[in-house]
Motif scaffolding. Structure first.
Motif, PDB file in Angstrom:
ATOM      1  N   ILE A   1       0.840  -1.201   0.000  1.00 40.28           N
ATOM      2  CA  ILE A   1       0.000   0.000   0.000  1.00 40.28           C
ATOM      3  C   ILE A   1       0.877   1.255   0.000  1.00 40.28           C
ATOM      4  O   ILE A   1       0.632   2.212  -0.750  1.00 40.28           O
ATOM      5  N   ALA A   2       1.924   1.237   0.833  1.00 41.85           N
ATOM      6  CA  ALA A   2       2.853   2.376   0.873  1.00 41.85           C
ATOM      7  C   ALA A   2       3.513   2.583  -0.483  1.00 41.85           C
ATOM      8  O   ALA A   2       3.650   3.728  -0.960  1.00 41.85           O
ATOM      9  N   HIS A   3       3.925   1.498  -1.117  1.00 41.41           N
ATOM     10  CA  HIS A   3       4.548   1.527  -2.443  1.00 41.41           C
ATOM     11  C   HIS A   3       3.636   2.242  -3.446  1.00 41.41           C
ATOM     12  O   HIS A   3       4.060   3.168  -4.149  1.00 41.41           O
ATOM     13  N   VAL A   4       2.379   1.841  -3.496  1.00 45.65           N
ATOM     14  CA  VAL A   4       1.451   2.377  -4.499  1.00 45.65           C
ATOM     15  C   VAL A   4       1.180   3.859  -4.268  1.00 45.65           C
ATOM     16  O   VAL A   4       1.175   4.664  -5.208  1.00 45.65           O
ATOM     17  N   PHE A   5       0.959   4.240  -3.011  1.00 49.20           N
ATOM     18  CA  PHE A   5       0.720   5.662  -2.728  1.00 49.20           C
ATOM     19  C   PHE A   5       1.943   6.500  -3.084  1.00 49.20           C
ATOM     20  O   PHE A   5       1.827   7.553  -3.726  1.00 49.20           O
ATOM     21  N   ALA A   6       3.137   6.039  -2.677  1.00 51.89           N
ATOM     22  CA  ALA A   6       4.357   6.809  -2.956  1.00 51.89           C
ATOM     23  C   ALA A   6       4.622   6.906  -4.450  1.00 51.89           C
ATOM     24  O   ALA A   6       5.037   7.956  -4.954  1.00 51.89           O
ATOM     25  N   GLN A   7       4.359   5.826  -5.168  1.00 50.95           N
ATOM     26  CA  GLN A   7       4.575   5.818  -6.622  1.00 50.95           C
ATOM     27  C   GLN A   7       3.678   6.834  -7.318  1.00 50.95           C
ATOM     28  O   GLN A   7       4.034   7.363  -8.377  1.00 50.95           O
TER      29      GLN A   7
ATOM     30  N   LYS B   1      12.803  -3.781  -3.944  1.00 48.31           N
ATOM     31  CA  LYS B   1      12.877  -4.916  -4.875  1.00 48.31           C
ATOM     32  C   LYS B   1      11.731  -4.881  -5.877  1.00 48.31           C
ATOM     33  O   LYS B   1      11.918  -5.157  -7.063  1.00 48.31           O
ATOM     34  N   ASN B   2      10.541  -4.543  -5.389  1.00 48.69           N
ATOM     35  CA  ASN B   2       9.381  -4.485  -6.290  1.00 48.69           C
ATOM     36  C   ASN B   2       9.504  -3.342  -7.286  1.00 48.69           C
ATOM     37  O   ASN B   2       9.095  -3.464  -8.453  1.00 48.69           O
TER      38      ASN B   2
ATOM     39  N   PRO C   1      -0.940  -9.206  -4.744  1.00 53.81           N
ATOM     40  CA  PRO C   1       0.006  -8.148  -4.400  1.00 53.81           C
ATOM     41  C   PRO C   1      -0.520  -6.772  -4.790  1.00 53.81           C
ATOM     42  O   PRO C   1      -0.988  -6.572  -5.917  1.00 53.81           O
ATOM     43  N   VAL C   2      -0.416  -5.839  -3.855  1.00 54.36           N
ATOM     44  CA  VAL C   2      -1.036  -4.522  -4.022  1.00 54.36           C
ATOM     45  C   VAL C   2      -0.546  -3.779  -5.269  1.00 54.36           C
ATOM     46  O   VAL C   2      -1.360  -3.181  -5.980  1.00 54.36           O
ATOM     47  N   PRO C   3       0.760  -3.773  -5.584  1.00 56.53           N
ATOM     48  CA  PRO C   3       1.190  -3.019  -6.768  1.00 56.53           C
ATOM     49  C   PRO C   3       0.637  -3.569  -8.092  1.00 56.53           C
ATOM     50  O   PRO C   3       0.627  -2.855  -9.085  1.00 56.53           O
ATOM     51  N   VAL C   4       0.161  -4.820  -8.067  1.00 57.93           N
ATOM     52  CA  VAL C   4      -0.289  -5.476  -9.301  1.00 57.93           C
ATOM     53  C   VAL C   4      -1.815  -5.507  -9.413  1.00 57.93           C
ATOM     54  O   VAL C   4      -2.384  -5.225 -10.480  1.00 57.93           O
ATOM     55  N   MET C   5      -2.481  -5.857  -8.336  1.00 55.13           N
ATOM     56  CA  MET C   5      -3.935  -6.080  -8.374  1.00 55.13           C
ATOM     57  C   MET C   5      -4.692  -4.756  -8.440  1.00 55.13           C
ATOM     58  O   MET C   5      -4.380  -3.801  -7.723  1.00 55.13           O
TER      59      MET C   5
ATOM     60  N   ALA D   1      -7.335   7.480  -8.498  1.00 57.54           N
ATOM     61  CA  ALA D   1      -6.094   8.228  -8.710  1.00 57.54           C
ATOM     62  C   ALA D   1      -4.856   7.337  -8.554  1.00 57.54           C
ATOM     63  O   ALA D   1      -3.788   7.654  -9.080  1.00 57.54           O
ATOM     64  N   LEU D   2      -5.015   6.219  -7.839  1.00 57.28           N
ATOM     65  CA  LEU D   2      -3.931   5.244  -7.685  1.00 57.28           C
ATOM     66  C   LEU D   2      -3.888   4.241  -8.841  1.00 57.28           C
ATOM     67  O   LEU D   2      -3.064   3.320  -8.826  1.00 57.28           O
TER      68      LEU D   2
END
Length: 297
Positions: A18-24, A48-49, A145-149, A174-175
């Motif tokens: 979740i942190a990854h997606v928001f920061a991205q 790594k992701n 996985p959150v960044p993918v789904m 927006a994400l």
């Protein structure tokens, strides 16, 4: 309302995703966990992701650096949520823990801040009742996985304001996600449908109708599922599956939601799936080969 700072509580699989997606997507992220070790592990996983996304041409090195630069870590909830516009709790699926965390968030977060839970089954209404702002409490159930789904299951508690729901729906879009709104009943939609299927697959194994590979192959090739229900249970975590089934069973009081005794025994024995190295399959670091656990051969 404009969202700028997002606090994410829990640096495990869901929290770091979740942190990854928001920061991205340009948001300042405060990643919070009581364990400094967990924080460092979570940040390493995000790195790594992001590397995988760069390797696939989905991001540039500059994007990766910028994304990591937007994440700050904390071991204090009060410090991490002090300036947040939204808090997303992604702690372990335990009711008492979540209620305790939400009381602490409520005391420290700004009055305008929306409080969301990534819970997969625990009542948003019950969580909201532990706060002084139930109208600003909502469910944001990301998928792993959150960044993918793409899906985010948005859950309205009994008191959630319509404006809060619409803001979280727009934020999810927006994400780059697809939001779907549900009301607060046991299991919501995703797990109310998914977990009885997984439980039935475990019963099918338990009763000797078919083996692990046959059950998963039939569901993959016959029903066009990307992975079989037993493999999926391992991926989710057998302890998490058991916890959700118990919520369904307690919430509806119907025997069809009773967890299979085999699932209960496996969790009791510490066979939790991929994260423990063994469930219905055994898992070896660095290997993608599916190997049925010895007890099921």
């Amino acid at each position: 309302m404009s969202f700028k700072t997002i606090a994410v509580i829990g640096a495990g699989t869901m929290g770091n995703g979740i942190a990854h997606v928001f920061a991205q997507h340009g948001y300042d992220v405060q990643l919070i966990d009581v364990s400094e070790t967990a924080l460092q592990k979570g940040l390493a996983t995000i790195g790594k992701n992001l590397d995988r996304q760069v390797a696939k041409g989905l991001l540039s090195e500059a994007d990766k650096t910028a994304t990591l630069g937007r994440i700050t870590s904390h071991t204090s909830i009060a410090a991490g949520v002090a300036n947040a516009d939204l808090v997303v709790e992604a702690a372990t699926e335990n009711t008492h823990l979540k209620l305790s965390i939400f009381k602490e968030i409520d005391a420290a977060a700004p009055a305008h801040c929306i409080l969301a839970s990534n819970t997969s089954s625990i009542s948003i209404t019950k969580i909201a009742a532990a706060t002084s702002r139930p109208a600003k409490v909502i469910g944001m159930h990301f998928m792993n996985p959150v960044p993918v789904m793409k899906l985010v299951e948005i859950i309205n508690g009994y008191a959630t304001e319509a404006t809060v729901t619409s803001q979280i729906v727009e934020l999810s879009k927006a994400l780059g996600k697809v939001p779907a709104v549900a009301n607060d009943y046991p299991g919501f939609v995703a797990n109310r449908i998914l977990m009885p299927m997984i439980n039935e697959a475990i019963y099918t194994l338990y009763e000797g109708v078919a083996g692990v590979e046959s059950i998963d192959t039939i569901m993959k090739l016959g029903m066009a599922h990307p992975m079989g229900p037993l493999q999926l249970a391992d991926f989710i975590g057998l302890d998490v599956c058991l916890s959700i089934l118990q919520v369904l069973h307690d919430g509806f009081g119907q025997p069809k939601y009773a967890p299979c005794p085999l699932l209960v025994n496996m969790v009791t024995a510490g066979k939790l799936g991929a994260k423990s190295g063994e469930g219905f399959y055994t898992y070896t670091a660095g290997s993608k080969e599916l190997v049925v656990s010895p007890q099921f051969k």
